[in-house]
Design a protein around this motif. Structure first.
Motif, PDB file in Angstrom:
ATOM      1  N   ALA A   9       0.825  -1.209   0.000  1.00  0.00           N
ATOM      2  CA  ALA A   9       0.000   0.000   0.000  1.00  0.00           C
ATOM      3  C   ALA A   9       0.857   1.256   0.000  1.00  0.00           C
ATOM      4  N   THR A  10       1.935   1.259   0.791  1.00  0.00           N
ATOM      5  CA  THR A  10       2.827   2.421   0.846  1.00  0.00           C
ATOM      6  C   THR A  10       3.526   2.648  -0.492  1.00  0.00           C
ATOM      7  N   GLU A  46       0.892   3.878  -3.118  1.00  0.00           N
ATOM      8  CA  GLU A  46       0.469   5.242  -2.782  1.00  0.00           C
ATOM      9  C   GLU A  46       1.558   6.251  -3.134  1.00  0.00           C
ATOM     10  N   VAL A  83       1.586   6.795  -6.967  1.00  0.00           N
ATOM     11  CA  VAL A  83       0.505   7.645  -7.466  1.00  0.00           C
ATOM     12  C   VAL A  83       0.730   9.104  -7.084  1.00  0.00           C
ATOM     13  N   GLN A  84       1.189   9.338  -5.869  1.00  0.00           N
ATOM     14  CA  GLN A  84       1.322  10.707  -5.382  1.00  0.00           C
ATOM     15  C   GLN A  84       2.580  11.405  -5.908  1.00  0.00           C
ATOM     16  N   LEU A 110      -4.514  -2.097  -6.025  1.00  0.00           N
ATOM     17  CA  LEU A 110      -4.165  -0.894  -5.265  1.00  0.00           C
ATOM     18  C   LEU A 110      -4.084   0.333  -6.173  1.00  0.00           C
ATOM     19  N   ASN A 126      -6.291   3.746  -5.535  1.00  0.00           N
ATOM     20  CA  ASN A 126      -5.661   5.055  -5.337  1.00  0.00           C
ATOM     21  C   ASN A 126      -6.054   6.051  -6.424  1.00  0.00           C
ATOM     22  N   HIS A 141      -9.728   7.033  -6.063  1.00  0.00           N
ATOM     23  CA  HIS A 141      -9.870   7.916  -4.899  1.00  0.00           C
ATOM     24  C   HIS A 141      -9.450   9.334  -5.248  1.00  0.00           C
TER      25      HIS A 141
END
Length: 378
Positions: A98-99, A102, A105-106, A147, A151, A154
């Motif tokens: 998940a980290t 994330e 994506v960020q 995932l 992401n 969201h």
């Protein structure tokens, strides 16, 4: 349906999802055009078309170790093109995955809202080549895919799946059985022998014929692979000369593990089938690299009199496959330099060829809907 990218031979749930999305967007387009016709607002209908052919797309080739993405505009400009190492090894701890996703994506992916960009993600499979085993890498890749969906959605992005088998069919890659390479099947040959002899085919003879045909197929594949490697190497050297970059002037390598026909006949049918599948993947890899390098050469030489048709095989890359008309794709010199020094060229190629195929499919959808709704106006 195939020319619009709608799968024909995949799972039932995946077909239903694809057809449902197609029907919903088709209904939206029809309603918007109907309202635009009576309100005399053509901009509304044009906006409906932009749902099918967005201004930008981000194509992602999944891999926990080698994840590649390409950010492309509808006019063929490559805005970003990169390969990243998401994880050094396959892990199953949810907080680690998940980290990592994330952060991707960020910090790495260009995130846009649904009205500006569409994200297409290579649909993953749990099994490959009909194997009953599920590898660790396949499970991790499926988790990464899920995932990424979570992401990006969201963040307000529009995300769609793309079937890699459909992409291979679009570019006529030998991802599955290719009659031009592999000839007729054992069953067809046995049926032919049976009709001539007017008796049932001998199973042992069919197995012997199958072994011979597999051996002949692998020999043809080895020859084709050598020719394709030579083409890829010639393109590579031309890109180096155009960029005026000093690179390794290596000779085009021969087919990996090429064997003589007599040696191949000593192997079992299962071993020959494994070798054949390996050759398929190698040929597909070389063809995808050659395809992208031809687009790159067209971009680098766009100021000259050379046209894109001179750099591509017109039999394999017709207007039905190319979404940008007479224009070539536009790569920056920095992207080209990064590509020729990249060791994992196939991952970079996969994400960009699926983006181009997806754009072509969307244009085909618009063409089909235009033909369907052209006669609906009073």
């Amino acid at each position: 349906m195939r020319r619009c990218g709608i799968p024909l031979g995949t799972g039932k749930a995946y077909k239903i999802q694809s057809l449902s999305a197609f029907m919903q967007t088709s209904q939206k387009l029809a309603i918007d055009r109907y309202q635009a016709y009576y309100k005399r607002q053509p901009a509304t209908a044009a906006a409906a078309n932009s749902w099918f052919v967005p201004r930008e797309i981000v194509s992602i080739d999944i891999g926990f170790r080698n994840l590649a993405f390409a950010h492309i505009s509808s006019d063929g400009r490559v805005l970003a093109w990169k390969r990243v190492e998401l994880l050094p090894e396959a892990v199953f701890e949810p907080w680690v995955l998940a980290t990592a996703v994330e952060g991707l994506v960020q910090n790495t992916l260009p995130v846009r809202v649904a009205s500006q960009c569409t994200y297409i993600i290579e649909h993953q499979r749990f099994r490959s080549q009909g194997s009953a085993a599920v590898t660790n890498s396949a499970m991790v890749n499926n988790l990464v895919e899920a995932l990424l969906y979570a992401n990006l959605r969201h963040a307000g992005a529009r995300v769609e799946a793309i079937n890699p088998a459909q992409v291979s069919m679009h570019w006529k890659f030998p991802d599955t059985w290719d009659p031009l390479i592999e000839g007729t099947s054992c069953a067809a040959k046995a049926a032919s022998d049976s009709s001539q002899a007017s008796n049932k085919p001998d199973p042992s003879k069919c197995k012997h014929n199958k072994k011979e045909m597999l051996a002949e197929t692998i020999e043809r594949m080895d020859q084709l692979l050598v020719e394709q490697k030579q083409t890829t190497h010639t393109q590579y050297m031309e890109i180096l000369n155009t960029l005026k970059v000093t690179g390794k002037s290596k000779q085009a390598s021969r087919a990996t593990g090429a064997r003589k026909f007599a040696d191949l006949k000593q192997k079992s049918v299962k071993q020959l089938e494994t070798l054949r599948d390996q050759r398929r993947r190698l040929i597909k890899k070389e063809r995808s690299i050659s395809l992208v390098q031809s687009w790159m050469l067209a971009s680098l030489t766009s100021t000259t009199t050379r046209s894109i048709s001179a750099l591509q095989d017109p039999n394999r890359h017709s207007n039905e496959m190319w979404p940008f008309g007479d224009s070539s794709m536009k790569f920056t010199n920095e992207m080209c330099t990064t590509f020729i020094t990249e060791k994992k060229k196939d991952d970079l190629c996969d994400c960009i060829i699926q983006a181009v195929a997806w754009y072509r499919w969307q244009l085909s959808v618009v063409d089909e809907l235009n033909a369907m709704t052209a006669t609906s106006h009073p």
